[in-house]
Design an enzyme around this catalytic site. Structure first.
Site, short mmCIF file in Angstrom:
data_model
loop_
_atom_site.label_atom_id
_atom_site.label_comp_id
_atom_site.label_asym_id
_atom_site.label_seq_id
_atom_site.Cartn_x
_atom_site.Cartn_y
_atom_site.Cartn_z
CB CYS A 2 -0.85 0.03 1.22
SG CYS A 2 -2.20 -1.15 1.30
NE ARG A 27 4.71 1.54 -1.60
CZ ARG A 27 5.55 1.52 -0.67
NH1 ARG A 27 6.66 2.19 -0.58
NH2 ARG A 27 5.35 0.92 0.45
CD1 TRP A 73 -0.71 -5.55 -4.08
CD2 TRP A 73 -0.30 -6.21 -2.07
NE1 TRP A 73 -0.15 -6.64 -4.17
CE2 TRP A 73 0.18 -7.17 -2.87
CE3 TRP A 73 -0.31 -6.62 -0.74
CZ2 TRP A 73 0.87 -8.47 -2.86
CZ3 TRP A 73 0.48 -7.97 -0.37
CH2 TRP A 73 0.77 -8.99 -1.44
CG ASN A 99 1.45 -0.02 4.05
OD1 ASN A 99 1.00 -1.17 3.78
ND2 ASN A 99 2.49 0.41 3.82
N GLY A 100 -0.53 -1.92 6.24
CA GLY A 100 -0.06 -3.08 7.29
C GLY A 100 -1.42 -3.99 7.54
CD GLU A 480 16.66 -12.45 -10.16
OE1 GLU A 480 15.93 -13.06 -9.02
OE2 GLU A 480 16.22 -11.38 -10.64
CE LYS A 484 13.24 -9.90 -12.02
NZ LYS A 484 13.69 -10.34 -10.62
CD GLU A 487 9.21 -10.55 -10.46
OE1 GLU A 487 8.59 -10.17 -9.53
OE2 GLU A 487 10.67 -10.79 -10.35
CG HIS A 503 18.45 -36.38 -9.02
ND1 HIS A 503 18.93 -37.83 -8.93
CD2 HIS A 503 19.58 -35.66 -9.40
CE1 HIS A 503 19.97 -37.86 -9.01
NE2 HIS A 503 20.64 -36.53 -9.13
CE LYS A 602 11.47 -2.45 -6.68
NZ LYS A 602 12.25 -3.55 -7.42
C1 AGP Z 1 11.74 -9.57 -7.46
O1 AGP Z 1 11.92 -9.28 -8.72
C2 AGP Z 1 10.70 -9.49 -6.61
N1 AGP Z 1 10.04 -8.17 -6.74
C3 AGP Z 1 10.82 -9.77 -5.26
O2 AGP Z 1 10.97 -11.36 -5.41
C4 AGP Z 1 11.37 -9.12 -4.23
O3 AGP Z 1 12.95 -9.51 -4.88
C5 AGP Z 1 11.37 -9.74 -2.72
O4 AGP Z 1 10.04 -9.35 -2.58
C6 AGP Z 1 12.22 -8.96 -1.87
O5 AGP Z 1 12.25 -7.56 -2.09
P1 AGP Z 1 13.56 -6.53 -1.23
O6 AGP Z 1 14.77 -7.04 -2.03
O7 AGP Z 1 13.11 -5.27 -1.09
O8 AGP Z 1 13.47 -7.32 0.19
#
Ligand code: AGP
Length: 607
Positions: A2, A27, A73, A99-100, A480, A484, A487, A503, A602
């Protein structure tokens, strides 16, 4: 997560609120709203959807120079207009944005309903506005303090009351809140991005603190009403750094600026004369660093994969036992904190709840936890025992790219430091520094070849499943690469150790399942080639990321993308960039919202 913004000052609040929310779009959110005090009343406008939907809904002009805004969010309650923030008290006299997560909202809601309060939303946040209302006796700040003492969970909160014109009250516990100090105007926000267009002077609100502000000033205090002295920080980066500067997407801009961001992460941190690293913020003497017998790394998502590479580097270069663990797992495992162990909490945003709470758990067990973060002044670096800012500049796209390679840089420098304190000679140290300093140029070369990835994205974007496979230091890079792709394109993708494919995962192989292999010219190259052949033997499609001139790999793979030759420990840099670009181009082929993928935020400030 949020987004929150509040304004009080001489200017019309509505435009400032909407513009601030727009800067928080990155975000991730699903609805938005504002509340402005005009003609002695609080007017709330809120809508499911994007800021553009909210703007279309707003009246032409909205009088009033005090207001609050929110991008939601959803955590509790479906995505609709009613559940959007701000929430108001029954008589419309109080409005809040939150937010929370209020973990004890059910018993609180039951008690309030017994006392006659009517709820109109499914959210946990609505409990707060009725709680404040029930405790309000003419002093909003006091009512907020009494209300939040009853909350269990996390909040970044801004409240306003129609009978207290020009006053905003902010409170924070677990979700970020920052005060912006302007010329005869004040701001509150969940993220400096929302207010940097107006001021660079900020005060970071800590957990358990409350700030009461008017256009001409502010007061910070704790929940027992004791004044709290705060320092004023000045934001170092410029507004244009959060603009797209002609790029279609922030993600593309951030991938392509990695040569510069890696340079920034290195700047002033290499001691050439002694061929070692210099990380000033660790708050550890060299003698203390020499006592380090093991390193443990906690993080989430992309930062976790950077931590896995970091652990590999520490073991390979400094011969120190090192491991990376998901923060969300460690926190609830009653972790055993060992002596002479240094922990790293890696987080681009510095606000990830999983990582923050795991760090706090470790610290309460006596651990020394250092942060590797990007956002200056965020919670993790402020609460850690020291650490490293990676200086990537604002990373706006939800999918993390430049932060990843700058996190790697921090680990290379730390591993170099510790290695040179142990067995690594000055000659070897100087050699590693030369390899490091060549990376920005080598990534430039990779970027120069980016167009050749577009046909690959066109060819494979209809696939429903992908495997990403790597070994050794490149195994985390395969993880990674899978993250990418999934997501931002929403295609199912799994990262695996290339050795592990036999395996089980090889059962997934068929003509429609592309396997992306990372095949650097390192000691494991032959093994990876064998794994590629295992896939080809089962009619699997193979995409290889290989090193210039590797004709053997090119002859086996269906498609190959070449990267420049480098030292074997440097390949994570060179292998991840094509995977970032491949994910980006694939998402474009599919028409995805690249910078704000569905369901994602984000910064995930809730568990
Ligand atoms: C990465 O592309 C994602 N958006 C997500 O996995 C992110 O890396 C994760 O939420 C950790 O965020 P941070 O690095 O701000 O702690």
């Amino acid at each position: 997560m949020c987004g929150i913004i509040g304004y009080c000052g001489p200017r019309p609040a509505a435009d400032i609120l909407v513009e601030g929310l727009k800067r928080l779009e990155y975000r991730g959110y699903d609805s938005a709203g504002i509340c402005v005090r005009s003609e002695d009343d609080l007017s709330i406008y809120k809508k499911k959807g994007k800021i553009a939907d909210l703007k279309a809904y707003l009246p032409e002009t909205i009088a009033g120079s005090t207001g609050i805004g929110h991008t939601r969010w959803a955590t509790h309650g479906e995505v609709n207009d009613v559940n959007a923030h701000p929430h108001s008290s029954g008589d419309g006299s109080i409005a809040i944005v939150h937010n929370g997560i209020v973990e004890n909202f059910t018993p609180l809601r039951e008690k309030l309903e017994e006392d006659g309060y009517e709820f109109v939303t499914e959210t946990d946040s609505e409990v707060i506005v009725h709680l404040v209302d029930s405790l309000y006796e003419g002093d909003l700040e006091r009512a907020v303090k009494r209300a939040v003492l009853l909350l269990k969970g996390t909040y970044g909160l801004v409240v306003m009351h129609k009978n207290e014109p020009g006053v905003l009250v902010g409170a924070r516990n677990g979700s970020p809140l920052v005060l912006g100090i302007g010329e005869s105007e004040m701001f509150l926000a969940s993220d400096v991005t929302a207010i940097i267009a107006h001021t660079k002077q900020v005060v970071y609100i800590e957990d358990g603190e409350v700030v009461c502000l008017t256009a001409d000033g502010y007061r910070t205090s704790d929940l027992k009403d004791r004044p709290v002295d705060k320092t004023i920080d000045v934001i170092s980066w410029e507004l244009e750094e959060i603009e797209k500067e002609g790029f279609t997407h922030y993600m593309e801009k951030e991938i392509l600026e990695q040569p510069e961001s890696i340079l920034r992460a290195m700047q002033g941190r290499i001691e050439s004369e002694y061929a070692t690293g210099h990380l000033g913020g660790l708050n550890m003497t060299r003698q203390e660093l020499l006592q380090v017998e093991r390193v443990k790394i906690i993080a989430a998502g992309t930062s976790f994969y950077a931590g896995m590479v970091g652990a590999y580097l520490l073991e390979s270069l400094a011969r120190i036992p090192a491991s990376a663990e998901l923060a969300s797992e460690l926190r609830y495992r009653n972790p055993i904190v060992e002596r002479n162990t240094v922990y790293f909490a890696v987080s681009q945003s510095g606000e990830t709840a999983d990582t923050l709470y795991a760090m706090r758990e470790l610290q309460r067990k006596g651990a020394r936890v250092l942060g590797i973060c990007n956002v200056v002044g965020s919670t993790i670096p402020r609460e850690s025992d020291g650490g490293v800012y990676i200086h990537s500049g604002p990373e706006i796209a939800v999918a993390s790219t430049k932060a990843f390679t700058s996190q790697l840089t921090a680990f290379y420098l730390f591993a170099l430091m510790l290695a040179r304190m142990r067995d690594m000679s000055i000659e070897k140290g100087a050699e590693l520094i030369r390899y490091l300093e060549a990376i920005p140029h080598l990534i430039d070369e990779v970027i120069d070849r980016k167009e050749s990835l577009i046909p690959l994205a066109r060819k494979y974007h209809r696939a429903e499943d992908f495997l990403f496979l790597g070994r050794g230091i490149n195994y985390p890079v395969a993880l990674e690469g899978a993250l990418k792709l999934k997501e931002i394109s929403y295609i199912h993708a799994e990262g695996y150790s290339a050795a592990e494919i036999k395996h089980g995962p090889i059962a997934l192989i068929n003509e429609e399942t592309p396997s992306v292999f990372l095949v650097p010219d390192d000691a494991l190259r032959e093994k990876v080639i064998s794994n590629m052949k295992e896939v080809k033997a089962r009619s699997g499609q193979v995409i290889a990321i290989a090193v210039d001139g590797d004709d053997e790999v090119a002859s086996i793979a269906d498609d190959v993308f070449f990267v420049p030759r480098a030292h074997e420990l440097m390949y994570p840099y060179l292998m991840v960039v094509p995977l970032q670009l491949f994910a980006y181009y694939t998402a474009l082929e599919l028409g995805r919202n690249v910078d704000q993928p569905r369901n994602l935020a984000k910064s995930v400030t809730v568990e």
